[in-house]
Write an enzyme that holds these catalytic residues in place. Structure first.
Site, short mmCIF file in Angstrom:
data_model
loop_
_atom_site.label_atom_id
_atom_site.label_comp_id
_atom_site.label_asym_id
_atom_site.label_seq_id
_atom_site.Cartn_x
_atom_site.Cartn_y
_atom_site.Cartn_z
N ASN A 77 0.83 -1.21 0.00
CA ASN A 77 0.00 0.00 0.00
C ASN A 77 0.86 1.26 0.00
O ASN A 77 0.42 2.31 -0.44
CB ASN A 77 -0.89 0.00 1.24
CG ASN A 77 -1.62 1.31 1.44
OD1 ASN A 77 -2.44 1.70 0.61
ND2 ASN A 77 -1.31 2.02 2.52
N ASP B 40 -0.94 -6.46 3.56
CA ASP B 40 -0.93 -5.46 4.61
C ASP B 40 -1.73 -4.23 4.15
O ASP B 40 -1.64 -3.80 3.01
CB ASP B 40 0.53 -5.06 4.87
CG ASP B 40 0.67 -4.04 5.97
OD1 ASP B 40 0.49 -4.44 7.14
OD2 ASP B 40 0.96 -2.86 5.68
N GLU C 208 -5.92 -7.54 4.75
CA GLU C 208 -6.02 -6.93 6.07
C GLU C 208 -6.98 -5.75 5.99
O GLU C 208 -6.62 -4.67 5.52
CB GLU C 208 -4.64 -6.46 6.56
CG GLU C 208 -4.67 -6.14 8.05
CD GLU C 208 -3.86 -4.92 8.44
OE1 GLU C 208 -3.71 -4.68 9.64
OE2 GLU C 208 -3.40 -4.17 7.55
C1 ARE Z 1 5.49 3.78 12.60
C2 ARE Z 1 5.31 4.73 13.77
C3 ARE Z 1 4.48 5.94 13.36
C4 ARE Z 1 5.12 6.62 12.15
C5 ARE Z 1 5.25 5.60 11.04
C6 ARE Z 1 5.89 6.16 9.77
O1 ARE Z 1 4.65 4.05 14.82
O2 ARE Z 1 4.44 6.86 14.45
O3 ARE Z 1 4.30 7.69 11.72
O4 ARE Z 1 6.05 4.50 11.50
O5 ARE Z 1 7.16 6.60 10.02
C7 ARE Z 1 3.05 -0.85 11.86
C8 ARE Z 1 2.91 -0.16 13.21
C9 ARE Z 1 2.95 1.35 13.07
C10 ARE Z 1 4.20 1.77 12.30
C11 ARE Z 1 4.11 1.10 10.94
C12 ARE Z 1 5.28 1.46 10.04
O6 ARE Z 1 1.68 -0.54 13.79
O7 ARE Z 1 3.00 1.94 14.37
O8 ARE Z 1 4.25 3.20 12.19
O9 ARE Z 1 4.13 -0.33 11.11
O10 ARE Z 1 6.46 1.10 10.60
C13 ARE Z 1 -5.09 0.92 10.48
C14 ARE Z 1 -4.94 0.22 9.15
C15 ARE Z 1 -4.23 -1.10 9.27
C16 ARE Z 1 -2.90 -0.95 9.98
C17 ARE Z 1 -3.14 -0.24 11.31
C18 ARE Z 1 -1.80 0.06 12.00
O11 ARE Z 1 -6.22 0.07 8.56
O12 ARE Z 1 -3.99 -1.60 7.97
O13 ARE Z 1 -3.84 1.02 11.12
N1 ARE Z 1 -2.23 -2.24 10.20
C19 ARE Z 1 -1.12 -2.71 9.32
C20 ARE Z 1 -0.11 -3.60 10.03
C21 ARE Z 1 0.68 -2.80 11.03
C22 ARE Z 1 1.52 -1.81 10.26
C23 ARE Z 1 0.85 -1.25 9.08
C24 ARE Z 1 -0.39 -1.67 8.64
C25 ARE Z 1 1.63 -0.36 8.22
O14 ARE Z 1 -0.69 -4.74 10.51
O15 ARE Z 1 1.48 -3.61 11.84
O16 ARE Z 1 1.86 -0.70 11.12
O17 ARE Z 1 2.35 -1.18 7.30
C26 ARE Z 1 -9.48 1.23 13.40
C27 ARE Z 1 -9.50 1.44 11.90
C28 ARE Z 1 -8.38 0.64 11.24
C29 ARE Z 1 -7.06 1.02 11.86
C30 ARE Z 1 -7.08 0.78 13.35
C31 ARE Z 1 -5.78 1.27 13.97
O18 ARE Z 1 -9.86 -0.08 13.71
O19 ARE Z 1 -10.75 1.05 11.35
O20 ARE Z 1 -8.35 0.95 9.86
O21 ARE Z 1 -6.01 0.22 11.29
O22 ARE Z 1 -8.18 1.49 13.95
O23 ARE Z 1 -5.64 0.74 15.19
#
Ligand code: ARE
Length: 500
Positions: free
Chosen positions: A130, A223, A254
């Site tokens: 993404n 992801d 996801e």
């Molecule tokens: C990190 C730092 C941030 C910084 C960023 C960029 O923490 O402060 O801004 O880097 O520099 C994981 C971590 C993040 C991390 C990221 C990149 O969790 O903290 O950021 O890696 O290193 C939404 C999305 C969902 C996503 C979650 C996190 O819809 O797809 O947010 N989950 C996936 C993975 C994570 C991963 C990422 C995506 C990014 O599984 O592990 O992040 O690749 C409601 C909403 C959801 C939302 C959810 C958030 O339920 O409906 O949409 O999920 O709240 O809790």
């Protein structure tokens, strides 16, 4: 005659008899992943070893691994509470599609896939497609990049929604997770959002995924799939090759939360399978509720799946936790829940819901903690004997249920029993029967098992050796009834192969 009293669980790792080439080939032919072990952030050498010695012999059909592409490597701490130089989440920030990651290099990745497939275990990859990174200028593989500019891929500024002026939020980030344009076209937590509607971007993403398929990978956990959107997901998927086994790749999306309309997990059922995050929440609420004692009641699990508001079983990759949810213990179980987590995992394998995953990874005190790694951030070999790792995939009861799952197949759930408190039991057709006690006291139940009369070896606490059982025996009478003792926070299970 009643069975023996509740038995104690053994903690020994399973005996490993290597998988024969014929068995491995038969498993690889199946389009279904079977039971997958999610060995999140294990390095490639350790995954290969686990496939050979544990996953293959135990009958796991697949292994899911963490994002293998080159990623940001942080060089300094940020401000305030930032205390971890190499948090686990670095790998979710791609900068290049060469496989030079914290888990190993491209050759080690290929060797791992080969070793797993030789053991009959298909490999599934966490695909971060993404976005690119959102910080830094240094990577594990030595790539150089600047914001919105990744010469090695290459992506240029106009390959991102933000630069193309398509994100409507004031700061370029997703501020409202229920807003369609923001969710599809703005940066998720600062990660640079790719213009996945553009063919040239799709081609680059597909080239990366097809490289993995070429190495023998069988499918993907996508992801942040919600932020790619249905149309672009289909556009990318259409460009993917068949796997080396001749199937279209597995594609598990996801899509978190309970967004409205097109943002709901159900709204993606036609585009792929869905990660069962909401189901994992229901599992936690059943096994460990909000009361002072934090003891749940699993009687509710008579209904689980579409009828409890989840995505359809046939469209779901189900689990008790994953790397995100385990860090959110108010909503999800994790390894710290000990016997309750094992019991929930055993239940999931028996339930018939979705393509079940067993999660096993490193232990942690603070959520952003790095996996065990050297000073450079490279993840060190998994050591299941150390308290730094929680190898739930090796638990003897879980391993027993992998075999049970493989034997019962798609047989319908029958003979559901509950004491309406904390014990449930059911059969899967006439092929297998299992009971689960989430209470703190052992309980004796007298139930219809649906199984043919005979003596069965309880696979959770023993195994059949010749015509003898190393653990307790359950006696099923000619009418299919049995009196069974189920220990506190414990299970009893057997299938037809466990008949003595
Ligand atoms: C990190 C730092 C941030 C910084 C960023 C960029 O923490 O402060 O801004 O880097 O520099 C994981 C971590 C993040 C991390 C990221 C990149 O969790 O903290 O950021 O890696 O290193 C939404 C999305 C969902 C996503 C979650 C996190 O819809 O797809 O947010 N989950 C996936 C993975 C994570 C991963 C990422 C995506 C990014 O599984 O592990 O992040 O690749 C409601 C909403 C959801 C939302 C959810 C958030 O339920 O409906 O949409 O999920 O709240 O809790």
């Amino acid at each position: 005659m009643p069975s023996a009293g509740p038995a104690t669980r053994s903690t020994a790792a399973p005996e490993a008899a290597p998988v024969s080439a014929a068995v491995a080939r038969a498993r690889l032919r199946s389009a279904s992943p079977g039971v997958t072990a999610n060995l999140w952030e294990w390095n490639w050498v350790s995954v290969a070893q686990e496939c050979r010695t544990v996953l293959g012999p135990a009958g796991y059909g697949g292994v899911q691994v963490a994002p293998p592409q080159d990623s940001v490597k942080r060089t300094a701490l940020g401000n305030g509470s930032d205390t971890v130089l190499h948090p686990w989440w670095e790998v979710y920030q791609p900068v290049r599609y060469q496989l030079t990651s914290r888990m190993g290099n491209e050759q080690q990745f290929q060797d791992m896939v080969r070793a797993c497939r030789r053991a009959g275990v298909k490999v599934y990859v966490d695909a971060v497609i993404n976005h690119t990174t959102g910080q830094g200028n240094t990577s594990y593989g030595g790539a150089s990049y600047t914001p919105y500019n990744y010469p090695a891929i290459p992506y240029r500024p106009n390959d991102f929604h933000f630069n193309a002026g398509e994100c409507p939020s004031s700061d370029g980030g997703i501020q409202d997770f229920n807003n369609k344009l923001q969710v599809f076209k703005c940066n998720l937590v600062g990660l640079e959002d790719l213009r996945t509607e553009q063919n040239s971007v799709r081609i680059k993403l597909a080239r990366y995924l097809n490289k993995l398929i070429g190495y023998g990978v069988s499918g993907f956990r996508v992801d942040a799939a919600k932020h790619i959107g249905q149309k672009d997901l289909d556009g990318i998927y259409a460009k993917l090759n068949r796997t080396v086994d001749g199937h279209k790749p597995y594609w598990a999306l996801e899509v978190l939360g309970d967004g409205p309309g097109v943002l709901a997990p159900q709204a993606f059922e036609r585009n792929g399978k869905l990660l069962g995050a909401n189901g994992a929440k229901q599992i936690k609420n059943a096994f460990k509720s909000y009361t002072q004692e934090r003891i749940g009641s699993i009687a509710t699990l008579e209904v689980f799946g579409r009828d409890s508001g989840l995505t359809r079983s046939s469209r779901t990759s189900s689990f008790v936790q994953n790397h995100d949810s385990e860090r959110n213990p108010n909503d999800h179980l994790n390894y710290k829940d000990g016997a309750t987590n094992i019991l929930a995992t055993e239940w999931l394998l028996a339930s018939g819901y979705g393509d079940p995953q067993v999660y096993a990874s490193f232990t942690w005190e603070i959520p952003e903690q790095s996996p065990p790694a050297n000073a450079e951030g490279l993840i060190t070999n998994t050591d299941c004997a150390s308290s730094q790792w929680a190898c739930v995939n090796r638990d003897p009861g879980v391993v027993a249920m992998v075999g049970w799952y493989n034997y019962v197949g798609k047989a319908q759930r029958r003979n559901f029993y509950t004491d309406d408190a904390n014990v449930i039991a059911f059969s899967r057709g006439q092929r297998g029967w299992a009971a689960f006690n989430n209470g703190t006291e052992a309980k004796q139940i007298n139930v219809q098992t649906g199984m043919a009369g005979g003596r069965y070896c309880d696979a959770i606490h023993g195994s059949k050796v010749g015509n003898r059982c190393t653990g307790p025996v359950v006696r099923v009478n000619a009418a299919g009834r049995a009196t069974v003792s189920v220990g506190a926070k414990d299970a009893v299970a057997f299938d037809r192969l466990d008949r003595l």
